[in-house]
Scaffold this motif. Structure first.
Motif, PDB file in Angstrom:
ATOM      1  N   ASN A   1      -2.014   2.025 -13.387  1.00  0.00           N
ATOM      2  CA  ASN A   1      -2.798   1.035 -12.656  1.00  0.00           C
ATOM      3  C   ASN A   1      -2.534   1.127 -11.160  1.00  0.00           C
ATOM      4  O   ASN A   1      -1.456   1.554 -10.731  1.00  0.00           O
ATOM      5  CB  ASN A   1      -2.479  -0.380 -13.151  1.00  0.00           C
ATOM      6  CG  ASN A   1      -2.787  -0.561 -14.624  1.00  0.00           C
ATOM      7  OD1 ASN A   1      -3.857  -0.168 -15.095  1.00  0.00           O
ATOM      8  ND2 ASN A   1      -1.845  -1.141 -15.363  1.00  0.00           N
ATOM      9  N   THR A   2      -3.507   0.699 -10.378  1.00  0.00           N
ATOM     10  CA  THR A   2      -3.422   0.838  -8.921  1.00  0.00           C
ATOM     11  C   THR A   2      -2.175   0.185  -8.347  1.00  0.00           C
ATOM     12  O   THR A   2      -1.540   0.726  -7.438  1.00  0.00           O
ATOM     13  CB  THR A   2      -4.677   0.223  -8.265  1.00  0.00           C
ATOM     14  OG1 THR A   2      -5.842   0.840  -8.814  1.00  0.00           O
ATOM     15  CG2 THR A   2      -4.653   0.431  -6.759  1.00  0.00           C
ATOM     16  N   GLY A   3      -1.794  -0.970  -8.868  1.00  0.00           N
ATOM     17  CA  GLY A   3      -0.676  -1.719  -8.289  1.00  0.00           C
ATOM     18  C   GLY A   3       0.664  -1.466  -8.937  1.00  0.00           C
ATOM     19  O   GLY A   3       1.658  -2.145  -8.613  1.00  0.00           O
ATOM     20  N   ASP A   4       0.753  -0.474  -9.809  1.00  0.00           N
ATOM     21  CA  ASP A   4       2.014  -0.249 -10.536  1.00  0.00           C
ATOM     22  C   ASP A   4       3.147   0.258  -9.645  1.00  0.00           C
ATOM     23  O   ASP A   4       4.317   0.009  -9.924  1.00  0.00           O
ATOM     24  CB  ASP A   4       1.788   0.751 -11.677  1.00  0.00           C
ATOM     25  CG  ASP A   4       1.110   0.106 -12.886  1.00  0.00           C
ATOM     26  OD1 ASP A   4       0.992  -1.138 -12.900  1.00  0.00           O
ATOM     27  OD2 ASP A   4       0.687   0.844 -13.793  1.00  0.00           O
TER      28      ASP A   4
ATOM     29  N   HIS B   1       2.608   4.838 -14.488  1.00  0.00           N
ATOM     30  CA  HIS B   1       1.984   3.998 -13.455  1.00  0.00           C
ATOM     31  C   HIS B   1       0.490   4.320 -13.377  1.00  0.00           C
ATOM     32  O   HIS B   1       0.024   4.990 -12.459  1.00  0.00           O
ATOM     33  CB  HIS B   1       2.661   4.227 -12.101  1.00  0.00           C
ATOM     34  CG  HIS B   1       4.088   3.794 -12.063  1.00  0.00           C
ATOM     35  ND1 HIS B   1       4.841   3.772 -10.909  1.00  0.00           N
ATOM     36  CD2 HIS B   1       4.934   3.354 -13.034  1.00  0.00           C
ATOM     37  CE1 HIS B   1       6.063   3.352 -11.175  1.00  0.00           C
ATOM     38  NE2 HIS B   1       6.134   3.084 -12.466  1.00  0.00           N
TER      39      HIS B   1
ATOM     40  N   GLU C   1       0.832  -1.208   0.000  1.00  0.00           N
ATOM     41  CA  GLU C   1       0.000   0.000   0.000  1.00  0.00           C
ATOM     42  C   GLU C   1       0.867   1.258   0.000  1.00  0.00           C
ATOM     43  O   GLU C   1       0.580   2.225  -0.722  1.00  0.00           O
ATOM     44  CB  GLU C   1      -0.922  -0.005   1.220  1.00  0.00           C
ATOM     45  CG  GLU C   1      -1.869   1.194   1.266  1.00  0.00           C
ATOM     46  CD  GLU C   1      -2.767   1.182   2.502  1.00  0.00           C
ATOM     47  OE1 GLU C   1      -3.694   2.014   2.555  1.00  0.00           O
ATOM     48  OE2 GLU C   1      -2.518   0.368   3.423  1.00  0.00           O
TER      49      GLU C   1
ATOM     50  N   GLY D   1       3.104   6.110  -7.090  1.00  0.00           N
ATOM     51  CA  GLY D   1       1.914   6.119  -7.925  1.00  0.00           C
ATOM     52  C   GLY D   1       1.962   7.167  -9.022  1.00  0.00           C
ATOM     53  O   GLY D   1       2.997   7.795  -9.291  1.00  0.00           O
ATOM     54  N   HIS D   2       0.803   7.381  -9.625  1.00  0.00           N
ATOM     55  CA  HIS D   2       0.701   8.257 -10.793  1.00  0.00           C
ATOM     56  C   HIS D   2       0.965   9.726 -10.446  1.00  0.00           C
ATOM     57  O   HIS D   2       1.318  10.520 -11.327  1.00  0.00           O
ATOM     58  CB  HIS D   2      -0.688   8.120 -11.424  1.00  0.00           C
ATOM     59  CG  HIS D   2      -0.799   8.761 -12.763  1.00  0.00           C
ATOM     60  ND1 HIS D   2      -0.075   8.339 -13.860  1.00  0.00           N
ATOM     61  CD2 HIS D   2      -1.536   9.823 -13.198  1.00  0.00           C
ATOM     62  CE1 HIS D   2      -0.366   9.091 -14.905  1.00  0.00           C
ATOM     63  NE2 HIS D   2      -1.247  10.006 -14.534  1.00  0.00           N
ATOM     64  N   THR D   3       0.831  10.095  -9.174  1.00  0.00           N
ATOM     65  CA  THR D   3       1.059  11.491  -8.790  1.00  0.00           C
ATOM     66  C   THR D   3       2.542  11.858  -8.763  1.00  0.00           C
ATOM     67  O   THR D   3       2.890  13.034  -8.763  1.00  0.00           O
ATOM     68  CB  THR D   3       0.454  11.786  -7.401  1.00  0.00           C
ATOM     69  OG1 THR D   3       1.062  10.926  -6.430  1.00  0.00           O
ATOM     70  CG2 THR D   3      -1.058  11.545  -7.414  1.00  0.00           C
TER      71      THR D   3
ATOM     72  N   ASN E   1       2.500   1.674  -3.507  1.00  0.00           N
ATOM     73  CA  ASN E   1       1.536   2.121  -4.513  1.00  0.00           C
ATOM     74  C   ASN E   1       1.175   3.596  -4.355  1.00  0.00           C
ATOM     75  O   ASN E   1       0.825   4.264  -5.334  1.00  0.00           O
ATOM     76  CB  ASN E   1       0.271   1.264  -4.452  1.00  0.00           C
ATOM     77  CG  ASN E   1       0.483  -0.116  -5.045  1.00  0.00           C
ATOM     78  OD1 ASN E   1       1.289  -0.290  -5.958  1.00  0.00           O
ATOM     79  ND2 ASN E   1      -0.226  -1.107  -4.522  1.00  0.00           N
ATOM     80  N   ALA E   2       1.299   4.107  -3.128  1.00  0.00           N
ATOM     81  CA  ALA E   2       1.008   5.520  -2.885  1.00  0.00           C
ATOM     82  C   ALA E   2       2.171   6.402  -3.336  1.00  0.00           C
ATOM     83  O   ALA E   2       2.007   7.293  -4.169  1.00  0.00           O
ATOM     84  CB  ALA E   2       0.709   5.750  -1.411  1.00  0.00           C
TER      85      ALA E   2
ATOM     86  N   TRP F   1       3.975  -0.692  -6.618  1.00  0.00           N
ATOM     87  CA  TRP F   1       4.647  -1.860  -6.055  1.00  0.00           C
ATOM     88  C   TRP F   1       5.282  -2.710  -7.151  1.00  0.00           C
ATOM     89  O   TRP F   1       6.406  -3.194  -7.015  1.00  0.00           O
ATOM     90  CB  TRP F   1       3.664  -2.708  -5.257  1.00  0.00           C
ATOM     91  CG  TRP F   1       4.220  -4.022  -4.790  1.00  0.00           C
ATOM     92  CD1 TRP F   1       3.972  -5.247  -5.326  1.00  0.00           C
ATOM     93  CD2 TRP F   1       5.131  -4.254  -3.710  1.00  0.00           C
ATOM     94  NE1 TRP F   1       4.657  -6.234  -4.652  1.00  0.00           N
ATOM     95  CE2 TRP F   1       5.375  -5.642  -3.650  1.00  0.00           C
ATOM     96  CE3 TRP F   1       5.756  -3.419  -2.776  1.00  0.00           C
ATOM     97  CZ2 TRP F   1       6.216  -6.210  -2.704  1.00  0.00           C
ATOM     98  CZ3 TRP F   1       6.600  -3.986  -1.835  1.00  0.00           C
ATOM     99  CH2 TRP F   1       6.817  -5.362  -1.799  1.00  0.00           C
TER     100      TRP F   1
END
Length: 342
Positions: free
Chosen positions: A227-230, A225, A209, A216-218, A212-213, A232
């Motif tokens: 997708n949600t799991g990208d 990235h 988690e 992440g895409h931000t 992934n944060a 990690w």
């Protein structure tokens, strides 16, 4: 009172004297000519005759070989035909014993907690390192020092067991989206561990988690990235701890273009769950690290034996040179083990 001399009163020069126009023609015979060693040549413009010594010493530069060869003099067994003397250790394989002696703490205790992956990856390291130019002792020392810091030659998955307070400064690119200090701390406490000590640490799901944060895409580097799991999936993996999907794609392409043996199949480090190959497969774990080295032309910075060179290499490996003092310490150790001074 100035006297005046009529031009006609001067004696007229002879026909032979008028033809002596060049300095070589105007001077008398040389010592060699007088002694019969050399013949007179009155056509050359030899303004100055001087004895010189020609030393048969040439600085070898392959890029200038063609040009310089035009200037060669006959000195017998020319240096151009002599084999360049190389360090006898440069071509020797890197050994597990050398790695374990380099990757140590300040008390000389080995930091390689599990030899399984590096033992299996060692043959691939010695085959593929030459494909990216790690073919001298000093380049080997730089590479081994950096991997010692990155993964200790066994930790092939980035560790996300972070204390919450450390998160804010370490991953500022993620936390900058929160306006106030309170918002940043609230998010950090949600993602990181509350206790300062590493144990009890975050569970695997909690680490996923967190990854992934912050990845992440931000994130500025997380544009792929989507997708949600990208976060990690493309977190640090392999001996070099490769991060970001774009890096996985670029290194995959570099290996397939520059590092493959004949008839060797292409590698795939991006599709599906293939990024996990970098932490589960010894060959992918080490060749991804070597591909990173080759693609980023790190050899151009890894030819000197000093702390400044380590810093330059470190900045190529890690943009903020995280753990620079440790990287320099590992390099000094590699210096001793690989006997660079000899």
């Amino acid at each position: 009172m100035w006297g005046y001399v009529c031009p006609n009163s001067a004696s007229k020069p002879s026909e032979n004297e008028t033809k002596k126009t060049s300095p070589a023609q105007q001077k008398g015979p040389s010592k060699k000519e007088t002694r019969g060693i050399a013949k007179a040549d009155r056509k050359a413009n030899d303004y100055l005759e001087q004895k010189i010594d020609v030393k048969p010493t040439v600085n070898y530069d392959p890029q200038q070989e063609f040009i310089n060869s035009l200037l060669m003099v006959d000195v017998g067994d020319s240096i151009w035909h002599q084999k360049k003397s190389d360090c006898p250790n440069c071509d020797k394989d890197i050994t597990l014993d050398e790695i374990k002696k380099i990757c140590v703490d300040k008390r000389n205790n080995c930091l390689v907690e599990d030899e399984t992956m590096i033992r299996a990856a060692l043959p691939y390291l010695n085959i593929y390192r030459k494909k990216v130019g790690i073919n001298t002792c000093i380049r080997k020392a730089h590479f081994l020092a950096q991997i010692s810091q990155e993964s200790k030659f066994y930790s092939l998955q980035e560790n996300f067991n972070w204390y919450w307070e450390k998160l804010i400064g370490k991953f500022s690119s993620y936390f900058n989206q929160f306006r106030t200090r309170l918002e940043k701390e609230t998010e950090a406490k949600r993602l990181g561990r509350i206790n300062r000590l590493p144990t009890p640490g975050l569970t695997l799901n909690q680490q996923i988690e967190l990854a992934n944060a912050i990845y992440g895409h931000t994130h500025p580097l997380g544009r792929l990235h989507i997708n949600t799991g990208d976060g990690w999936l493309y977190s640090g993996k392999g001996f070099k701890q490769i991060t970001w999907k774009e890096n996985y794609q670029n290194l995959e392409r570099y290996f397939n273009t520059h590092m493959k043996d004949d008839n060797e199949p292409d590698v795939d480090w991006t599709d599906g769950d293939n990024p996990y190959k970098l932490k589960n497969n010894p060959k992918d774990a080490i060749t991804s690290a070597l591909a990173y080295w080759g693609k980023n032309n790190i050899n151009s910075l890894a030819n000197e034996n000093n702390a400044k060179a380590v810093e330059k290499v470190s900045l190529k490996i890690n943009a903020i040179a995280d753990g620079l003092k440790e990287r320099q310490r590992f390099f000094k150790k590699a210096n001793d083990i690989l006997k660079l001074s000899e």
